[in-house]
Design an enzyme around this catalytic site. Structure first.
Site, PDB file in Angstrom:
ATOM      1  N   SER A  64      28.476  45.443  35.357  1.00 53.42           N
ATOM      2  CA  SER A  64      29.042  45.669  36.694  1.00 53.42           C
ATOM      3  C   SER A  64      28.409  44.853  37.808  1.00 53.42           C
ATOM      4  O   SER A  64      28.871  44.940  38.957  1.00 53.42           O
ATOM      5  CB  SER A  64      28.963  47.161  37.047  1.00 53.42           C
ATOM      6  OG  SER A  64      29.962  47.870  36.358  1.00 53.42           O
ATOM      7  N   TYR A 169      32.887  56.316  42.341  1.00 52.47           N
ATOM      8  CA  TYR A 169      32.765  55.046  41.624  1.00 52.47           C
ATOM      9  C   TYR A 169      33.873  54.943  40.587  1.00 52.47           C
ATOM     10  O   TYR A 169      33.985  55.779  39.692  1.00 52.47           O
ATOM     11  CB  TYR A 169      31.394  54.983  40.950  1.00 52.47           C
ATOM     12  CG  TYR A 169      31.020  53.626  40.397  1.00 52.47           C
ATOM     13  CD1 TYR A 169      30.355  52.700  41.194  1.00 52.47           C
ATOM     14  CD2 TYR A 169      31.310  53.277  39.088  1.00 52.47           C
ATOM     15  CE1 TYR A 169      29.974  51.462  40.692  1.00 52.47           C
ATOM     16  CE2 TYR A 169      30.941  52.042  38.577  1.00 52.47           C
ATOM     17  CZ  TYR A 169      30.271  51.142  39.375  1.00 52.47           C
ATOM     18  OH  TYR A 169      29.904  49.913  38.878  1.00 52.47           O
ATOM     19  N   ASN A 171      35.879  51.945  38.165  1.00 53.73           N
ATOM     20  CA  ASN A 171      36.057  50.561  37.732  1.00 53.73           C
ATOM     21  C   ASN A 171      37.455  50.039  38.014  1.00 53.73           C
ATOM     22  O   ASN A 171      37.648  48.825  38.165  1.00 53.73           O
ATOM     23  CB  ASN A 171      35.749  50.451  36.236  1.00 53.73           C
ATOM     24  CG  ASN A 171      34.262  50.521  35.947  1.00 53.73           C
ATOM     25  OD1 ASN A 171      33.452  49.924  36.642  1.00 53.73           O
ATOM     26  ND2 ASN A 171      33.889  51.274  34.923  1.00 53.73           N
ATOM     27  N   GLY A 317      24.335  46.878  36.184  1.00 51.33           N
ATOM     28  CA  GLY A 317      25.481  46.670  35.316  1.00 51.33           C
ATOM     29  C   GLY A 317      25.199  47.043  33.874  1.00 51.33           C
ATOM     30  O   GLY A 317      24.108  46.803  33.360  1.00 51.33           O
TER      31      GLY A 317
END
Length: 364
Positions: A64, A169, A171, A317
């Site tokens: 990430s 959060y 993606n 990430g």
């Protein structure tokens, strides 16, 4: 490499050694950039078969941390008036975000970058959890996904909240951001990344792999216990995989030196005009239990204040087989990249902040 006098090498080496000895990671490495000086150190092995140590310049999947690259490109396009952060998703991707409380006519690009859109995270879809966060990953590691398929997975689930009313959060936000980049520019995400960031900064080890399953350059191996909690669970080499399920979100491949250069250039204002950089770095505290407690989030970048009072900016990430942290001081002068080549521990938060604290001096 040159060793900076301010670098507490003994402390950092201790953290690296503990990551291997106590947490069982095959290897951990760190590279610090301090102005024009750099320092690299590692513990353990980058390849369990050959026993070789990590090398400075090794490429690895950055998970990430990709989000900060994606957000930078979007903000560059905003600075050039090719898009506005107040544009809705529907302005660029009409009809794509619909169903189960999702409505692309009410979600802005700014909300995507700041995780305030309320869009369900497709990586939390039961199908994705089964395929990528369980032993079934070995059967699905080369599956190829189109970005629109990832959006369909997200919108098949209920929205998390009304746009702009909370923080969460997801993606999915950055899949959409990368799709918008492609729509605005008429180019692939990989080409835009190369033209706007990698080539101008001389990041020769950084690229978006698309459907490629092998890492192009010199690299170590990455390992997974396939999310099994048993400390003695077997370890699998998962270096080669399709990262298409991380389009614009977690797919990039880079090196520690490249990442340090990128974040230094970003924070020092050489990638974005002042207005866009200020907007990117305007932080909102993350609500407890929503992501990483104690962190704040801007637009594709986060911040945390260390126990010694130093505030650092960057992103973490994870992608199957590896964890990465990239953080630096606000002026971009001191940057740290750290990585482990195993994906157990969710994430290794007892290690990464400890190394951050060791690497960054106390603010006066």
């Amino acid at each position: 490499m040159t060793t900076s006098p301010a670098t507490p090498t003994a402390t950092i080496r201790t953290v690296l050694d503990q990551a291997v000895a106590e947490n069982g990671y095959p290897a951990m490495f760190a590279e610090i950039r301090d102005g024009k000086q750099s320092w690299f150190a590692s513990a353990g092995v980058a390849d369990l078969s050959s026993g070789r140590a990590p090398r400075q310049g090794d490429q690895f999947r950055i998970g990430s941390v990709t989000k900060t690259f994606t957000a930078t490109i979007v903000l560059q396009l905003a600075a050039e008036y090719q898009l506005s952060l107040d544009d809705t998703v529907d302005r660029w991707l009409p009809g794509l975000v619909r169903g189960n409380g999702h409505d692309g006519t009410r979600i802005t690009i700014r909300q995507l970058l700041g995780h305030t859109s309320g869009i369900f995270g497709y990586t939390l879809d039961p199908t994705m959890i089964e395929r990528f966060y369980s032993p079934a990953m070995l059967e699905h590691r080369f599956d190829v996904y189109r970005p629109d398929q990832l959006i369909d997975l997200a919108t098949s689930n209920p929205a998390d909240f009304e746009p702009g009313t909370d923080w969460g959060y997801s993606n999915t936000n950055f899949v959409l951001a990368a799709m918008i980049i492609e729509k605005v520019t008429g180019q692939t995400y990989a080409d835009v990344l190369d033209q706007r960031i990698a080539r101008p900064l001389g990041l020769t080890g950084t690229y978006a792999p698309g459907s490629e399953t092998e890492i192009r350059g010199t690299h170590g191996r990455t390992y997974s216990k396939l999310m099994l909690p048993d400390i003695d669970a077997p370890v699998h080499d998962v270096t080669d995989l399709s990262a298409t399920y991380g389009f614009g979100v977690g797919e990039l491949i880079s090196t520690a030196t490249d990442l340090n250069t990128f974040l230094s250039e970003l924070l020092s204002g050489r990638l974005l005009p002042p207005a866009q950089l200020e907007e990117m770095l305007t932080m909102t505290p993350v609500p407890d239990g929503k992501w990483l407690d104690g962190y704040s989030y801007g637009l594709g970048i986060s911040s945390v204040t260390l126990p010694n009072g130093t505030t650092v900016y960057g992103h973490g990430g994870m992608i199957t087989g590896t964890w990465t942290y990239l953080y630096g001081t606000r002026d971009g002068q001191r940057i740290l990249t750290q990585n482990v080549n195993g994906d157990w521990g969710m994430p290794p938060l007892d290690i990464f902040p400890e190394l951050l604290t060791a690497a960054f001096p106390t603010q006066s």
